[in-house]
Design a protein around this motif. Structure first.
Motif, PDB file in Angstrom:
ATOM      1  N   GLN A   2       0.823  -1.216   0.000  1.00 16.12           N
ATOM      2  CA  GLN A   2       0.000   0.000   0.000  1.00 16.12           C
ATOM      3  C   GLN A   2       0.855   1.265   0.000  1.00 16.12           C
ATOM      4  O   GLN A   2       0.669   2.183   0.781  1.00 16.12           O
ATOM      5  N   GLY A   3       1.831   1.300  -0.894  1.00 16.09           N
ATOM      6  CA  GLY A   3       2.655   2.483  -1.039  1.00 16.09           C
ATOM      7  C   GLY A   3       3.985   2.434  -0.322  1.00 16.09           C
ATOM      8  O   GLY A   3       4.818   3.329  -0.500  1.00 16.09           O
ATOM      9  N   ASN A  92     -10.463   3.089  -4.455  1.00 13.62           N
ATOM     10  CA  ASN A  92      -9.344   2.149  -4.399  1.00 13.62           C
ATOM     11  C   ASN A  92      -8.017   2.908  -4.261  1.00 13.62           C
ATOM     12  O   ASN A  92      -7.068   2.703  -5.009  1.00 13.62           O
ATOM     13  N   THR A  93      -7.978   3.818  -3.278  1.00  9.18           N
ATOM     14  CA  THR A  93      -6.793   4.627  -2.992  1.00  9.18           C
ATOM     15  C   THR A  93      -6.243   4.212  -1.638  1.00  9.18           C
ATOM     16  O   THR A  93      -7.009   3.811  -0.752  1.00  9.18           O
ATOM     17  N   HIS A  94      -4.921   4.320  -1.455  1.00 11.41           N
ATOM     18  CA  HIS A  94      -4.321   3.928  -0.181  1.00 11.41           C
ATOM     19  C   HIS A  94      -5.041   4.603   0.990  1.00 11.41           C
ATOM     20  O   HIS A  94      -5.310   5.807   0.935  1.00 11.41           O
ATOM     21  N   THR A  97      -3.555   7.754   2.353  1.00  7.78           N
ATOM     22  CA  THR A  97      -3.728   8.890   1.446  1.00  7.78           C
ATOM     23  C   THR A  97      -5.099   9.518   1.633  1.00  7.78           C
ATOM     24  O   THR A  97      -5.227  10.752   1.707  1.00  7.78           O
ATOM     25  N   SER A 131      -6.521   6.370  -8.802  1.00 10.07           N
ATOM     26  CA  SER A 131      -5.333   5.583  -8.463  1.00 10.07           C
ATOM     27  C   SER A 131      -5.007   4.659  -9.629  1.00 10.07           C
ATOM     28  O   SER A 131      -5.816   3.799  -9.991  1.00 10.07           O
ATOM     29  N   SER A 135      -4.989   0.788  -4.970  1.00 10.38           N
ATOM     30  CA  SER A 135      -4.302   0.364  -3.746  1.00 10.38           C
ATOM     31  C   SER A 135      -4.144  -1.148  -3.680  1.00 10.38           C
ATOM     32  O   SER A 135      -3.160  -1.653  -3.131  1.00 10.38           O
ATOM     33  N   ASN A 136      -5.093  -1.900  -4.231  1.00 10.22           N
ATOM     34  CA  ASN A 136      -5.012  -3.357  -4.215  1.00 10.22           C
ATOM     35  C   ASN A 136      -4.327  -3.915  -5.456  1.00 10.22           C
ATOM     36  O   ASN A 136      -4.309  -5.121  -5.675  1.00 10.22           O
ATOM     37  N   ASP A 164       2.294   4.715  -9.526  1.00  9.46           N
ATOM     38  CA  ASP A 164       3.468   4.008  -9.037  1.00  9.46           C
ATOM     39  C   ASP A 164       4.519   4.008 -10.139  1.00  9.46           C
ATOM     40  O   ASP A 164       4.251   3.556 -11.254  1.00  9.46           O
TER      41      ASP A 164
END
Length: 226
Positions: A2-3, A92-94, A97, A131, A135-136, A164
């Protein structure tokens, strides 16, 4: 992760590149030569970010991905012509965040609304945050994302991608999907995890937004004959 990702830098690279005494023992800090070296390193960083994100302009780093997203949203609020005070954010964002974004937006009166990429309707928002990848690890269809950025621009809103860098070496970069701003972290390129410490986030955008870009910006000057 997750980042945040555990990284292994080969000792031969660490010692001969990152820890090479020749980089920092040849000059005292106040000599112009070492300042020139720092500027060159920052320029190389900006160039790498620009090439990987597909956007022409990048700054010389921010703190971490979460605060970079918050900076991108406030920047979008400055440059958007929509007149709205609401931002639409990918679910679906960390989680860190989303948490930092809500905290940063509350004092300045910006409302954060969440939605899946497939259900996003940018009408009535000054910016949309996607995203890419999520995130996943999920990747929405590029055609869906491209349609979303086009609809975002039609609504006078700004399209933001949190992305990313490692993934950008394989997937379609944000700049080719119509995003105006791309942010993320360069931590996974070898920065150790520091229990919440700085991780050299980045922000890339279009040339026309240069004066609204937060952080440092290292440029190249050219001497010309008069």
């Amino acid at each position: 992760g997750q980042g945040y990702y555990g990284t292994i830098t080969p000792p031969v690279v660490k010692r001969n590149v990152l820890e090479n005494p020749a980089w920092y023992t040849a000059y005292t800090p106040y000599q112009p030569e070492i300042s020139q070296g720092r500027l060159e390193a920052l320029l190389n960083f900006q160039t790498m970010i620009s090439e990987l994100t597909g956007l022409p302009l990048a700054n010389a780093s921010l703190l971490d991905e979460a605060t970079a997203v918050a900076e991108a949203v406030t920047m979008a609020h400055r440059i958007s012509k929509s007149g709205s005070d609401s931002v639409l954010v990918d679910t679906n964002t960390h989680p860190q965040t989303l948490s930092v974004l809500r905290t940063r937006m509350e004092p300045i009166g910006i409302t954060v609304v969440q939605s899946s990429v497939e259900d996003m309707n940018p009408t009535g928002y000054f910016a949309v945050v996607v995203s890419w990848p999520g995130s996943n690890g999920a990747l929405p269809s590029p055609s869906v994302v491209r349609s979303l950025t086009e609809a975002t621009h039609a609504s006078n809103a700004v399209a933001i991608a949190t992305t990313d860098l490692m993934a950008c070496t394989l997937i379609v970069p944000p700049g080719q999907l119509g995003f105006d701003i791309a942010v993320g972290s360069s931590q996974r390129f070898g920065v150790p995890m520091g229990f919440g410490g700085p991780h050299a986030a980045f922000m890339a955008t279009l040339d026309k937004h240069a004066r609204s870009l937060p952080g440092r910006l290292v440029g190249v000057s050219t001497d010309t004959a008069v």
